[in-house]
Design an enzyme around this catalytic site. Structure first.
Site, PDB file in Angstrom:
ATOM      1  N   VAL A  44      25.671  95.477   4.276  1.00  0.00           N
ATOM      2  CA  VAL A  44      26.256  96.093   3.079  1.00  0.00           C
ATOM      3  C   VAL A  44      25.235  97.037   2.433  1.00  0.00           C
ATOM      4  CG1 VAL A  44      27.275  95.646   0.811  1.00  0.00           C
ATOM      5  CG2 VAL A  44      27.784  94.110   2.718  1.00  0.00           C
ATOM      6  N   CYS A  45      24.000  96.587   2.346  1.00  0.00           N
ATOM      7  CA  CYS A  45      22.936  97.413   1.753  1.00  0.00           C
ATOM      8  C   CYS A  45      22.768  98.721   2.521  1.00  0.00           C
ATOM      9  CB  CYS A  45      21.602  96.667   1.752  1.00  0.00           C
ATOM     10  SG  CYS A  45      21.619  95.205   0.710  1.00  0.00           S
ATOM     11  N   THR A  46      22.855  98.648   3.840  1.00  0.00           N
ATOM     12  CA  THR A  46      22.689  99.857   4.660  1.00  0.00           C
ATOM     13  C   THR A  46      23.756 100.890   4.286  1.00  0.00           C
ATOM     14  OG1 THR A  46      21.761  98.504   6.419  1.00  0.00           O
ATOM     15  CG2 THR A  46      22.543 100.687   7.052  1.00  0.00           C
ATOM     16  N   LEU A  49      22.986 102.316   0.621  1.00  0.00           N
ATOM     17  CA  LEU A  49      21.853 103.241   0.523  1.00  0.00           C
ATOM     18  C   LEU A  49      22.188 104.584   1.163  1.00  0.00           C
ATOM     19  CD1 LEU A  49      18.793 102.452  -0.563  1.00  0.00           C
ATOM     20  CD2 LEU A  49      20.557 100.719  -0.566  1.00  0.00           C
TER      21      LEU A  49
END
Ligand code: BEZ
Length: 211
Positions: A44-46, A49
């Site tokens: 999810v972070c990928t 960002l």
């Protein structure tokens, strides 16, 4: 004590993917977004960002400085940045803080121990040129944020700062706005000489002022 809207955003120094920063010098009297993500090399972070990096021109257009934060080590950021570029089609283009001792995350209350004792939640702070917190949102690690919504809120906050107007439910750029209730009718007449429509005396609607 909790950090609340209207409070002064804490200052800090940090190691980032773009070198050492002193936060107040870095934001330099501009609007700023400071956001945390729980962990490098996670799905999810990928996506978050990569998308935020794609929106960088939109933040620039609004005069907003973007800074990300994770509690990972700096040496991790480089490899992950390559993954972000490969999978999301956009490399990082703003500083990502390596807050491995969690000092800044603690100052900004980005760790919610009952959710996870070591990782941050997904916090977003919007900070005004006066260094005061204008917006604070928090999502759990499992839910990616909507950064188009962050831009929408910044548009609303900047209109409020410049024109003493508020924005109604689901407002979008170009739609009508509401004269702030802090303005008396006399004061409103000075700012909005073409008048307003008022379905009730306390709801005074005007077209969105040009920025
Ligand atoms: C993610 O970015 O996918 C993630 C990170 C930490 C916990 C859960 C999900």
């Amino acid at each position: 004590m909790a950090l609340l809207i209207g409070d002064i955003a804490p200052d800090f120094e940090a190691e980032t993917s773009e070198g050492h920063i002193h936060f107040y010098d870095h934001i330099d009297g501009k609007w700023a977004v400071l956001f945390s993500h729980p962990k490098n090399f996670t799905p999810v972070c990928t996506t978050e960002l990569g998308y935020t990096a794609k929106l960088k021109p939109e933040f620039d257009r609004r005069g907003v400085v973007v800074v990300g934060l994770s509690v990972d080590e700096l040496k991790n950021h480089e490899g992950w940045s390559r993954d972000i570029e490969e999978t999301q089609g956009q490399k990082l283009n703003f500083p990502l803080i390596a807050d491995h001792n969690r000092e800044i995350a603690s100052k900004y209350e980005m760790i919610h121990p009952n959710a996870d004792t070591s990782l941050t939640v997904r916090s977003v702070y919007v900070i005004g040129p006066d260094k005061k917190i204008k917006l604070k949102i928090e999502y759990p690690a499992s839910t990616g944020r909507n950064f188009d919504e962050v831009l929408r809120v910044i548009d609303s906050l900047q209109l409020t700062a410049r024109h003493s107007v508020a924005t109604p439910v689901n407002w979008k750029q170009g739609e009508d706005v509401i004269i702030a209730s802090s303005l008396s009718d006399e004061q409103a007449k000075q700012k909005f000489p073409n008048g307003w429509t008022a379905p009730k005396p306390y709801i005074r609607i005007v077209p969105q002022p040009a920025s």
